[in-house]
Scaffold this motif. Structure first.
Motif, PDB file in Angstrom:
ATOM      1  N   LEU A   1       0.977   1.434 -15.897  1.00 37.20           N
ATOM      2  CA  LEU A   1       1.267   2.636 -15.139  1.00 37.20           C
ATOM      3  C   LEU A   1       0.911   2.412 -13.679  1.00 37.20           C
ATOM      4  O   LEU A   1      -0.037   1.698 -13.361  1.00 37.20           O
ATOM      5  N   LYS A   2       1.667   3.061 -12.793  1.00 37.75           N
ATOM      6  CA  LYS A   2       1.420   2.933 -11.361  1.00 37.75           C
ATOM      7  C   LYS A   2      -0.041   3.244 -11.024  1.00 37.75           C
ATOM      8  O   LYS A   2      -0.679   2.533 -10.245  1.00 37.75           O
ATOM      9  N   LYS A   3      -0.604   4.280 -11.642  1.00 34.65           N
ATOM     10  CA  LYS A   3      -1.990   4.687 -11.334  1.00 34.65           C
ATOM     11  C   LYS A   3      -3.005   3.630 -11.731  1.00 34.65           C
ATOM     12  O   LYS A   3      -4.106   3.621 -11.202  1.00 34.65           O
ATOM     13  N   ASP A   4      -2.628   2.725 -12.639  1.00 30.70           N
ATOM     14  CA  ASP A   4      -3.544   1.679 -13.096  1.00 30.70           C
ATOM     15  C   ASP A   4      -3.330   0.344 -12.394  1.00 30.70           C
ATOM     16  O   ASP A   4      -4.062  -0.614 -12.623  1.00 30.70           O
ATOM     17  N   HIS A   5      -2.303   0.283 -11.542  1.00 27.64           N
ATOM     18  CA  HIS A   5      -1.964  -0.967 -10.861  1.00 27.64           C
ATOM     19  C   HIS A   5      -2.864  -1.159  -9.642  1.00 27.64           C
ATOM     20  O   HIS A   5      -3.022  -0.259  -8.815  1.00 27.64           O
ATOM     21  N   VAL A   6      -3.428  -2.328  -9.543  1.00 31.53           N
ATOM     22  CA  VAL A   6      -4.285  -2.660  -8.419  1.00 31.53           C
ATOM     23  C   VAL A   6      -3.594  -3.725  -7.580  1.00 31.53           C
ATOM     24  O   VAL A   6      -3.221  -4.773  -8.099  1.00 31.53           O
ATOM     25  N   LEU A   7      -3.378  -3.452  -6.317  1.00 30.36           N
ATOM     26  CA  LEU A   7      -2.794  -4.462  -5.428  1.00 30.36           C
ATOM     27  C   LEU A   7      -3.751  -5.623  -5.245  1.00 30.36           C
ATOM     28  O   LEU A   7      -4.943  -5.415  -5.077  1.00 30.36           O
ATOM     29  N   LYS A   8      -3.226  -6.830  -5.295  1.00 28.26           N
ATOM     30  CA  LYS A   8      -4.057  -8.011  -5.111  1.00 28.26           C
ATOM     31  C   LYS A   8      -3.580  -8.776  -3.908  1.00 28.26           C
ATOM     32  O   LYS A   8      -2.456  -8.865  -3.604  1.00 28.26           O
TER      33      LYS A   8
END
Length: 186
Positions: free
Chosen positions: A179-186
């Motif tokens: 989910l977008k809310k769980d995605h962390v940019l690296k």
């Protein structure tokens, strides 16, 4: 590098672009390799590859995403595809946006699938404003399942793939989700 390769976006080592005619033969070689296609019912012909590329280009024009042609930036070499595609086969979770990859053997074990898929997820969530991305694979496809886990995706379902119903080895598949809310940019 070919002048007609225009990258939609890049990762540290990869460029992602729409398909060009010169890709057909190279992708057909990848699709004809039994080792690359070991988690699919069969290899694919040059005609099937051309039809796939035409579908991906049409999807890109319509939705601004597809399973993108992927190049190694340092060498300019085409390595296969990494990207997003809409899945519509008969299943409770479809239609969904799937993330997937298929790389030539010389590009294996270099982290390209994970790196490229992470960058595609950034594009999906930040540029396209999608809320959820799925990934699926036969349960026996441990290399792809491992990439899904590295991406932070979570298994949500085991299912029998209707398009693989006659293939005892491949029909049992897993569906992963991020989910977008769980995605962390690296």
């Amino acid at each position: 590098m070919e002048a007609d390769k225009h990258y939609i976006f890049r990762s540290a080592r990869l460029g992602f672009r729409d398909w060009i005619r010169a890709d057909i033969e190279k992708m057909a070689e990848i699709n004809a390799d039994p080792e690359v296609m070991r988690f699919f019912p069969a290899t694919q012909s040059a005609q099937q590859t051309q039809e796939f590329i035409e579908r991906m280009s049409a999807q890109f024009k319509e939705k601004h995403f597809c399973y993108f042609a992927a190049d190694h930036l340092e060498t300019g070499d085409f390595i296969g595809f990494i990207g997003l595609s809409v899945q519509t086969f008969e299943a409770d979770f479809n239609p969904c946006t799937d993330i997937g990859w298929r790389l030539k053997k010389s590009a294996w074990q270099k982290g390209f699938a994970t790196e490229g898929a992470k960058r595609c997820l950034d594009y999906a969530f930040d540029e396209l404003k999608l809320e959820k991305i799925n990934a699926m694979a036969p349960q026996v496809n441990l290399p792809s399942v491992n990439v899904m886990k590295k991406l932070g995706m979570k298994e949500v379902l085991a299912f029998n793939h209707p398009l693989l119903a006659d293939d005892e080895r491949l029909r049992e598949c897993v569906l992963y989700e991020l989910l977008k809310k769980d995605h962390v940019l690296k």
